[in-house]
Design a protein around this motif. Sequence first.
Motif, PDB file in Angstrom:
ATOM      1  N   HIS A 189      46.874  18.160 -25.216  1.00  0.00           N
ATOM      2  CA  HIS A 189      46.134  17.172 -25.999  1.00  0.00           C
ATOM      3  C   HIS A 189      45.548  17.846 -27.236  1.00  0.00           C
ATOM      4  O   HIS A 189      45.212  19.032 -27.212  1.00  0.00           O
ATOM      5  N   GLN A 190      45.412  17.083 -28.308  1.00  0.00           N
ATOM      6  CA  GLN A 190      44.849  17.620 -29.545  1.00  0.00           C
ATOM      7  C   GLN A 190      43.325  17.524 -29.583  1.00  0.00           C
ATOM      8  O   GLN A 190      42.687  18.068 -30.466  1.00  0.00           O
ATOM      9  N   GLY A 191      42.755  16.818 -28.648  1.00  0.00           N
ATOM     10  CA  GLY A 191      41.304  16.654 -28.625  1.00  0.00           C
ATOM     11  C   GLY A 191      40.918  15.505 -27.711  1.00  0.00           C
ATOM     12  O   GLY A 191      41.773  14.895 -27.037  1.00  0.00           O
ATOM     13  N   PHE A 192      39.630  15.185 -27.681  1.00  0.00           N
ATOM     14  CA  PHE A 192      39.078  14.148 -26.809  1.00  0.00           C
ATOM     15  C   PHE A 192      39.731  12.791 -27.065  1.00  0.00           C
ATOM     16  O   PHE A 192      40.331  12.177 -26.171  1.00  0.00           O
ATOM     17  N   LEU A 193      39.650  12.302 -28.296  1.00  0.00           N
ATOM     18  CA  LEU A 193      40.188  10.976 -28.617  1.00  0.00           C
ATOM     19  C   LEU A 193      41.704  10.939 -28.498  1.00  0.00           C
ATOM     20  O   LEU A 193      42.288   9.936 -28.084  1.00  0.00           O
ATOM     21  N   SER A 194      42.335  12.058 -28.851  1.00  0.00           N
ATOM     22  CA  SER A 194      43.789  12.152 -28.726  1.00  0.00           C
ATOM     23  C   SER A 194      44.207  12.020 -27.272  1.00  0.00           C
ATOM     24  O   SER A 194      45.211  11.372 -26.946  1.00  0.00           O
ATOM     25  N   ALA A 195      43.426  12.609 -26.372  1.00  0.00           N
ATOM     26  CA  ALA A 195      43.722  12.535 -24.939  1.00  0.00           C
ATOM     27  C   ALA A 195      43.580  11.106 -24.432  1.00  0.00           C
ATOM     28  O   ALA A 195      44.414  10.626 -23.656  1.00  0.00           O
ATOM     29  N   VAL A 196      42.529  10.414 -24.875  1.00  0.00           N
ATOM     30  CA  VAL A 196      42.319   9.021 -24.469  1.00  0.00           C
ATOM     31  C   VAL A 196      43.514   8.166 -24.902  1.00  0.00           C
ATOM     32  O   VAL A 196      44.057   7.380 -24.111  1.00  0.00           O
ATOM     33  N   LEU A 215      41.483  19.183 -20.893  1.00  0.00           N
ATOM     34  CA  LEU A 215      41.136  20.021 -22.051  1.00  0.00           C
ATOM     35  C   LEU A 215      40.662  21.406 -21.627  1.00  0.00           C
ATOM     36  O   LEU A 215      40.945  22.402 -22.307  1.00  0.00           O
ATOM     37  N   GLN A 216      39.957  21.490 -20.513  1.00  0.00           N
ATOM     38  CA  GLN A 216      39.479  22.795 -20.048  1.00  0.00           C
ATOM     39  C   GLN A 216      40.628  23.672 -19.557  1.00  0.00           C
ATOM     40  O   GLN A 216      40.551  24.897 -19.616  1.00  0.00           O
TER      41      GLN A 216
END
Length: 307
Positions: free
Chosen positions: A146-153, A130-131
């Motif tokens: 990725h679209q965000g934290f949960l999306s990446a997971v 993400l960074q």
Amino acid sequence: MEFAIGAVAACGACLVSNPMDVLKTRMQLQGELRARGRYVVVYKNIIHAAYAVAKADGILGLQKGLAPALCYQVVMNGIRFGLYRRVLDSGVISRADGSMSPLGCVAAGAGVGVIGGFIGSPLYLIKTHLQTQAADSIAVGHQHKHQGFLSAVYSISSKEGIRGLWRGSSTSIPRVGVGSASQLFTFSMSKDWLDHYELYPRDSWQSTFFGAMTSGLVISTCMSPFDVIATRIYNQGVDSKGRGVLYSGIPDCIVKISRSEGLRGFYKGWSAIYFRIGPHSFFNLIFWDSLTQLHKKYEKKNSEETT
């Protein structure tokens, strides 16, 4: 309680240091596997990098990856500081005069760091992804989108399985081991030195600041090569079988960086590492010290009231 104190202290420090972590990650990926002069320099230095990110991604772009970064601090530093405090309180690494054994500090710091780093590795992986994501004009390294934290997971686990979340975790062993050992060793030793010469009270903010900034210099120098390797391996793209497309592992990464970028390649983003670690260490350690002292006073008060 030691876990909670370590986690809260680390999260407080992370809010301050995460922008530097973003800049550090970008600068480490800049010119990946290219000789100096054969790539466009997007980030000239940390000041220019901060300006470039804020201009292209907005001021909030400097806080990219904050959610997984905070979760990583909870897991990694909660475990690290919690276990380290238990080791200190046990007296296992203390000398007869009450001072800390240098070898004991190094061993304990490295050990607790490796445990926390490995367990928190999936969060570090997502944080790095993400960074790294940026506007096309300033993008460096592989862009995972990725679209965000949960999306990446979800994206990583669905494509690569649960094991995919621990991809690159082997790099956390030398990185966190060296970083943790050098931080906790130099911090403890510098506070012992100040205490010995009675320059500042051991629990004063001045003592913590001196210890943190001193440890920051040592950490940045010792950890930078391992940090660059970790960033490169964590961020690289993968093929259909979940294998890295650039590096097969740590030895392969070392060889490729050495051949294409030379020794300087292992110290890309050094200044950003220091200006992240220095303040992060200061706030982290002063929060840790303060919360630990408050907890001890609370326990002492409760003990006196029950007797």
